[in-house]
Structure formats: C-alpha cells, structure tokens
Write a protein that holds these residues in place. Structure first.
Motif, PDB file in Angstrom:
ATOM      1  N   THR A  31       0.830  -1.211   0.000  1.00  0.00           N
ATOM      2  CA  THR A  31       0.000   0.000   0.000  1.00  0.00           C
ATOM      3  C   THR A  31       0.861   1.256   0.000  1.00  0.00           C
ATOM      4  O   THR A  31       0.588   2.211  -0.743  1.00  0.00           O
ATOM      5  N   CYS A  32       1.895   1.275   0.815  1.00  0.00           N
ATOM      6  CA  CYS A  32       2.793   2.441   0.840  1.00  0.00           C
ATOM      7  C   CYS A  32       3.490   2.636  -0.500  1.00  0.00           C
ATOM      8  O   CYS A  32       3.638   3.772  -0.979  1.00  0.00           O
ATOM      9  N   ALA A  33       3.905   1.547  -1.130  1.00  0.00           N
ATOM     10  CA  ALA A  33       4.577   1.648  -2.425  1.00  0.00           C
ATOM     11  C   ALA A  33       3.633   2.188  -3.497  1.00  0.00           C
ATOM     12  O   ALA A  33       4.022   3.012  -4.335  1.00  0.00           O
ATOM     13  N   VAL A  34       2.369   1.741  -3.467  1.00  0.00           N
ATOM     14  CA  VAL A  34       1.376   2.213  -4.440  1.00  0.00           C
ATOM     15  C   VAL A  34       1.071   3.685  -4.221  1.00  0.00           C
ATOM     16  O   VAL A  34       0.956   4.466  -5.185  1.00  0.00           O
ATOM     17  N   GLU A  35       0.928   4.108  -2.969  1.00  0.00           N
ATOM     18  CA  GLU A  35       0.659   5.519  -2.689  1.00  0.00           C
ATOM     19  C   GLU A  35       1.809   6.401  -3.183  1.00  0.00           C
ATOM     20  O   GLU A  35       1.578   7.478  -3.746  1.00  0.00           O
TER      21      GLU A  35
ATOM     22  N   GLU B  43      -6.929  17.679 -18.915  1.00  0.00           N
ATOM     23  CA  GLU B  43      -8.337  17.288 -18.853  1.00  0.00           C
ATOM     24  C   GLU B  43      -8.512  15.785 -18.646  1.00  0.00           C
ATOM     25  O   GLU B  43      -9.591  15.247 -18.859  1.00  0.00           O
ATOM     26  N   VAL B  44      -7.438  15.115 -18.214  1.00  0.00           N
ATOM     27  CA  VAL B  44      -7.491  13.669 -17.992  1.00  0.00           C
ATOM     28  C   VAL B  44      -7.341  13.402 -16.510  1.00  0.00           C
ATOM     29  O   VAL B  44      -6.349  13.809 -15.904  1.00  0.00           O
ATOM     30  N   ALA B  45      -8.302  12.722 -15.918  1.00  0.00           N
ATOM     31  CA  ALA B  45      -8.253  12.428 -14.486  1.00  0.00           C
ATOM     32  C   ALA B  45      -7.455  11.150 -14.253  1.00  0.00           C
ATOM     33  O   ALA B  45      -7.746  10.110 -14.838  1.00  0.00           O
ATOM     34  N   LEU B  46      -6.438  11.255 -13.399  1.00  0.00           N
ATOM     35  CA  LEU B  46      -5.637  10.084 -13.066  1.00  0.00           C
ATOM     36  C   LEU B  46      -6.368   9.174 -12.081  1.00  0.00           C
ATOM     37  O   LEU B  46      -5.995   8.027 -11.893  1.00  0.00           O
ATOM     38  N   THR B  47      -7.411   9.693 -11.463  1.00  0.00           N
ATOM     39  CA  THR B  47      -8.193   8.956 -10.459  1.00  0.00           C
ATOM     40  C   THR B  47      -7.317   8.466  -9.323  1.00  0.00           C
ATOM     41  O   THR B  47      -7.509   7.381  -8.788  1.00  0.00           O
ATOM     42  N   THR B  48      -6.304   9.262  -8.946  1.00  0.00           N
ATOM     43  CA  THR B  48      -5.402   8.859  -7.876  1.00  0.00           C
ATOM     44  C   THR B  48      -6.138   8.729  -6.555  1.00  0.00           C
ATOM     45  O   THR B  48      -5.992   7.742  -5.839  1.00  0.00           O
TER      46      THR B  48
ATOM     47  N   GLY C 111      -9.274   2.810  -2.414  1.00  0.00           N
ATOM     48  CA  GLY C 111      -9.584   1.375  -2.385  1.00  0.00           C
ATOM     49  C   GLY C 111      -8.394   0.480  -2.574  1.00  0.00           C
ATOM     50  O   GLY C 111      -8.541  -0.747  -2.623  1.00  0.00           O
ATOM     51  N   ALA C 112      -7.201   1.063  -2.688  1.00  0.00           N
ATOM     52  CA  ALA C 112      -6.020   0.255  -2.964  1.00  0.00           C
ATOM     53  C   ALA C 112      -5.702  -0.695  -1.823  1.00  0.00           C
ATOM     54  O   ALA C 112      -5.365  -1.860  -2.046  1.00  0.00           O
ATOM     55  N   GLY C 113      -5.786  -0.214  -0.580  1.00  0.00           N
ATOM     56  CA  GLY C 113      -5.465  -1.068   0.557  1.00  0.00           C
ATOM     57  C   GLY C 113      -6.335  -2.303   0.609  1.00  0.00           C
ATOM     58  O   GLY C 113      -5.844  -3.413   0.865  1.00  0.00           O
ATOM     59  N   GLY C 114      -7.624  -2.139   0.348  1.00  0.00           N
ATOM     60  CA  GLY C 114      -8.522  -3.293   0.357  1.00  0.00           C
ATOM     61  C   GLY C 114      -8.208  -4.280  -0.744  1.00  0.00           C
ATOM     62  O   GLY C 114      -8.210  -5.500  -0.521  1.00  0.00           O
TER      63      GLY C 114
END
Length: 687
Positions: free
Chosen positions: A501-505, A523-528, A534-537
């Motif tokens: 999770t830390c690496a992904v963040e 105009e492109v959302a990275l959806t970070t 929801g990455a941790g789950g």
C-alpha cells in the motif's frame, strides 16, 4: 464528365479514407487538438454530405447553398429567387433556425432520402398560400413519429415508416419518393381519417384547434402508432416512439421533422417555377449567437455544389465571411458572392472596394452580384425583392443548372477541389493524431515508470526483511517459545499488505506530480484519490490469496515429507508451522536466517529447499500481480480516450491509395481525350 464519372475504385478509396477520418480521435488538450477536431468534423461533413454523394450521383441537381452573416438578407434573397415566400424573413435574429431546401417537384427524389445531409431529418411543406386555412405540412422524422398541431395556416404530421398523406398528386409523389407507397397504407391504418398517400380530405384525430391541443397533451411524449392530424390537415405515417409537435404558423413550419427527439431537420419545399436541376438551400447564420446554428451552417456549406456567400454593404469586411471566402479559395470550390443592401448613393464606391478586397485575396475571378437597398430588404411585407434586383444572380444559377457543360464544370470543380485539398488536410490530421499518440505514450510512461520504482522498492524491502518488523517480529520471537503459527502468518500478511500500500501511494503521488506538469493531462483524471482509497482493500485481498496458496504449497510438501520421513520431526510437523516458517523465510530477509534452518530440520534439506524455491516464485508472481493491477487502474483513463496507435499510419495510407487512384483516373481521362482528338483529326482528313 471526368471526375464525376463514377469509378468504383476511386469511391472505394474515398470510403476507406472516410472511415479512417471517422476513427481518428483527438481527446488530449494538446496545442492544435481543437483545430484537428474541427478539421475532422469538417472533412466528415464534406465527404458524407457532398463528395461521396456527388460522385455516386453525378446527374443529381446542382445544390446552391445561400450562406452569410446575421441579417445579410439570405432568406429574403431565397424567397426572391424562388418567387414566393418559402423561408421566414424578419428583423428578429436569428430568423433562420431550420434550414430550408427548395427544388423543382421533379427533383424531390434527390433530396427526399439521405443522399445528402444524412444527419438531418426531412420535413416537407407542399406549396401553399400564406395564411390560407386548411393548408397542410408533412414531416418525416427518420424513425421518430410526431403529431400535427394546427396553428394558423395548417398542420404538421410526422411518421416513422409511413410517409404523409397530403393533398393531390404532389402528396402522393412525396410519399412514394421516400417510402415507395407505404405512406398511403400507413395513412389508412392510422388513427386519423386520412386516406392514402393522395390524401383524401379528412379530419384526423382532432378536427379543430382545441381538439388538436388535446391530442398534444395526450401524446406529447408518448408512443403511438398511426398519425394524428389537426384541423383539416392530411395525415399519414406510422408513429414510432415520438415526441415533438410541429406547428405551421402561416409563415413556415417550426418544430417539425424529428424535433421531439432533438434531431435536426431540413424543411423541403417544391416550386415548379424553379428550373429543374437547381436546388436552393437557405442556411442558418454563419456567425449566429447559437453555437449549433453556426455548426449547422458550416455543415450545409460543405454540402454545396455552389457556395453563394451573402454579405452587406455594412459588413462586407467582417472577419467571418472572409474566413469562409479564404476556405473556399483553399478548396477551389465554385463560389458566388452577393453584396446585399447597398445604398444607391454609395453603390459604386462600395462595390469597387469589395472588388478590390476580393482581388487582393486572389478571388477576383469570383462572380460578384450587387443588390441595392430596397424597402423589401428589411424583411417587411412578403419578403420579396423585385425580380429585376435578383435577375442577374438567378440567370447565373439557371444557366449553370441547365447548361450541361456549365453544370458539370461547377459540380466537378467543387468535388475536385475538395479531393485535392486532402493532400494538405490529411497530413495535418495525421500529424495531430501522431501528437496525440505520443502524448498518450508519454503520460502512460510516467505511470509505468512510477510503478517500476514501486516494484523495485517492494523487492528491496522484502529482501531486507522490512516486513518482519513490529508485531510480526514480536510473533517471530515468540514462535520459538511455543508461539502460534497462525498469529505469525496474520502479522506477516498485514505487514506485506502495508508495504504494498505504501509503495502504491508513493507511485500515485509521483505519477500525479508528473501529470500535473504535463499540459496533455490537463483534462485527464488520473483517479489517484479514488484509486488510493480502495487500494489497501484490493491489495489485502491479493495478499490473502497469496497466503492461501502458500499454505497449500506448504501442506503439499509436508505431506510428501511425512511419506518419506525426510526430516527429524517430519512425522509430527503440522502444515501451519511449515507455512509460517516458509513465509518468515521469504519475507524476513536477514532477520529470519534461522527460519530456513528450522524448515530444513522439519522437512529435510531437499524438501525445504524445493519448498523455498516454489514459494519464492509464488511470492514474485503475486507481488507483480498486485502492482500490475493498480497500475492498470491508473492507466484506465488513458485507455478510455481511445487514441489508436496506428491512426496516423492509417490516415496516410488511405490518402496514398486515394492519390494513386486519382492519378490513375487522370491518366485514363487524358488517354480518352487524346483518342478523341485523334479520331476527330482522322475524320477531318477523310472529309
């Protein structure tokens, strides 16, 4: 006829090129992307609305589109050329919202179907006297049914499949042109009293205006079959899922067509006084305050054999008309200019200045007509100018429509000019497509680079034993003192999830920072934020799957070790203990050197070595799967933009094929001309 002599291979090449242009996408906000989108739309409009239909039907009538600025007097000019009021003219702007096409009755078949302007629903209005009671109008909504509403002078009636029942031979002809006689059948089967495409006089559902209002309320947005007439109108047609109500107000038809579905319409009128072979189209203002009117005006101009650009003495130097004039020059179209509403006192001066501007722009050869300012110019009365005021323009249009040579030359020049313009327009479009693909690759590369660094971090920290810290390290110390194996596995599972999770963040932050600095991602959302939430789950689920697989692997090796009695305690070892020792050896690094030794004591050196090797491959697979899934989630917005990697090459290839076919056609034309000259020469000698 040369270019307009249909050649299947040339048409095939044009169709392929058209599909390539249609597939091109320019979603990223790069410099020039907006222009590329406009050029793409303009190219599609010209190919769909004009070039391909003209090549397929070289014998079709000449279509002259009357276009110009707001208040230039286009509708008044069209009315005056036709000789009666067919398009609404007035002081309110914009007056022309629904384009009006006028043709000879014999030419209706060319415009009844979607041969040209296929995106516009057709709406017909037979000839009528202004304000006459019991007049009629008819709409064919291309799949959308409508219901007629009588206002002052008549009704509209629409249909999905069926045509409309209107009075007399003209109504029958209009129905049969579009639907091959189905309109008559639909008229008889509808709820109204209309009979046949010929339109015997009937009252429909609502015979009077108040009854028509009830029909409107009952069926305004519903689904119905048949058609509903209002007043003493003539209705036919089969309804589909309908909507809009057209209203004939004595001056024209509003609504109509497929208005209920939001579909744009073109109103078609027939006029026997107009020469066969010529059609006039009154377009909306090219500088309208309504954006869709401006876009529609541009599309209609792209469908013209002849552009008739109308401007006034007060606005002949405005930027918008000159932009169209320069575009016409670039495409080498057949162009006519009209300088309208010129005061008598300064007519010579204004006309001379306008001619000088045209000369400077390289358009001095363009036919130019001047119409004086008259009381009728303001749109009052019937909106008709004296016949003498438009006689010169009408003669020019009639001559080019009726003279086969002039007619062919006008249409051929426009079609050839548009095709020739592709040599410069397609490479520009392909260049913009290449820039889009390069930008998409660059943005994707930023994400991939960030996740590659995240993968390196995870591998490095796993090797260093960073997972075996905190609770996991405490459980490992207790494990030698009869600690529980399942608690150690739980702690290691939680630690691995936290590391991922830390690496992904960190990768998300690095990607987002790179995208913020890149204009292509504006105009492109990275959806970070959404992805990180929801990455941790998601990562926890993957790590738990890895644990189950690891436990199954340990159980399998333990069972084999028991069967062979390889280790000192193989007969009494539990699979959970083997799994805990294996997970510790894989995740503990240097901090868990004794885990491997303990595993070898339990299972035997060979079994422990094989189990560690299989477990190491399993761990690498799941770590890669976890990071790959998160990376793909971050790249999803780019994938949804549909920037094909090969659209540049496909555009250039399609243009190359078209040019090759065009050159082949030109060689054949030259050979045919030479053979004709030689034959004429021989006839002269023999004579």
């Amino acid at each position: 006829m040369a270019t307009l002599d249909v050649r299947p291979r040339l048409l095939d090449a044009l169709s392929v090129l058209r599909d390539r242009v249609d597939a091109a996408r320019f979603p990223l906000p790069l410099r020039g992307a907006a222009r590329a989108r406009r050029n793409r739309a303009e190219l599609l409009a010209q190919l769909d609305d004009y070039v391909i239909p003209r090549l397929c039907s070289p014998q079709a009538p000449l279509l002259a589109v009357i276009g110009g600025s707001t208040g230039a007097g286009k509708s008044t000019l069209v009315n005056s050329l036709v000789g009666r009021r067919v398009s609404e003219a007035g002081v309110l702007r914009p007056t022309t919202r629904t384009p009006v096409l006028v043709c000879h009755p014999d030419d209706l078949r060319w415009f009844a179907g979607p041969r040209v302007l296929p995106q516009l629903a057709r709406m017909w209005v037979p000839e009528q006297d202004d304000g006459g009671e019991g007049e009629y109008a008819a709409g064919a909504g291309l799949g959308r049914g409508e219901f007629g509403v009588r206002d002052v002078g008549g009704v509209t009636a629409g249909g999905g499949r069926g045509a409309t029942g209107v009075q007399g031979a003209q109504g029958r002809r209009m129905a049969e042109e579009l639907h091959g006689g189905e309109g008559g059948r639909s008229g008889r089967e509808g709820h109204g009293g209309a009979r046949g495409a010929g339109g015997d006089r009937g009252r429909g559902v609502g015979g009077e205006a108040d009854e028509a209002s009830e029909v409107s309320e009952m069926y305004g947005g519903g689904e119905a079959e048949g058609a509903f007439g209002a007043g003493y109108g003539y209705a036919g047609g089969g309804g589909a899922v309908g909507g809009g109500f057209g209203a004939y107000d004595g001056a024209g038809v509003s609504g109509g067509g497929a208005a209920g579905s939001g579909m744009l319409t073109v109103r078609i009128e027939t006029e026997p006084a107009l020469p066969s072979g010529l059609a006039l189209l009154d377009a909306p203002d090219i500088d309208s305050l309504v954006a869709r009117n401006r876009e529609l005006a541009a599309e209609l101009i792209c469908a013209a054999d002849v552009w008739v650009l109308v401007t006034t003495a007060a606005r002949y130097a405005d930027a918008v008309p000159w932009h169209l004039l320069r575009t016409a020059k670039e495409y080498d179209v057949t162009l006519v200019t009209v300088l309208d509403r010129v005061p008598h006192q300064i007519a010579t001066d204004i006309s001379g200045r306008y001619a000088e501007l045209l000369q400077r722009a390289g358009l001095g050869h363009v036919p130019r007509f001047t119409i004086p300012e008259l009381p009728e110019s303001a749109g009052g009365g019937r909106g008709l100018l004296p016949a003498t005021a438009v006689a010169a323009l009408r003669d020019w249009l009639e001559r080019h429509a009726q003279d086969p040579v002039a007619r062919t030359a006008a249409a051929e020049r426009t079609a050839t000019g548009v095709i020739a313009s592709l040599r410069s327009r397609l490479p520009a479009l392909a260049g913009a497509a290449a820039a889009q693909h390069a930008a998409a690759l660059r943005l994707a590369g930023r994400v991939e680079e960030a996740y590659e660094r995240a993968a390196e971090r995870v591998r490095r920290e796993v090797a260093a034993g960073e997972v075996l810290s905190g609770d996991a390290r405490a459980h490992w110390r207790d494990h030698g003192l009869d600690g529980r194996s399942d608690e150690l596995l739980d702690a290691l599972t939680h630690g691995l999830t936290s590391l991922l999770t830390c690496a992904v963040e960190e990768a998300d932050e690095r990607s987002a920072d790179a995208w913020r600095r890149d204009p292509a991602a504006a105009e492109v959302a990275l959806t970070t934020a959404e992805g990180a939430a929801g990455a941790g789950g998601r990562l926890g689920v993957i790590v738990r799957r890895w644990r189950r697989c690891l436990e199954e692997l340990a159980e399998e090796e333990t069972r084999e070790a028991r069967a062979g009695q390889a280790g000192e305690r193989a007969g009494s070892v539990e699979p959970e203990e083997s799994a805990a020792l294996l997970a510790t050896a894989l995740l503990g690094g240097r901090r868990a050197r004794t885990a491997g030794e303990n595993l070898a004591d339990l299972l035997g050196a060979q079994s422990a070595l094989r189990l560690c090797d299989r477990g190491s491959r399993l761990l690498a697979t799941y770590l890669e799967r976890a990071l790959h899934g998160e990376r793909e989630r971050r790249l999803a917005p780019l994938d949804q933009l549909t920037v094909p990697p090969d659209q540049q090459a496909e555009l250039i290839a399609a243009l190359s094929v078209l040019q090759r076919e065009k050159q082949r056609e030109q060689r054949k034309e030259e050979e045919t001309a030479m053979a004709r000259e030689m034959a004429m020469g021989k006839e002269g000698v023999s004579g």
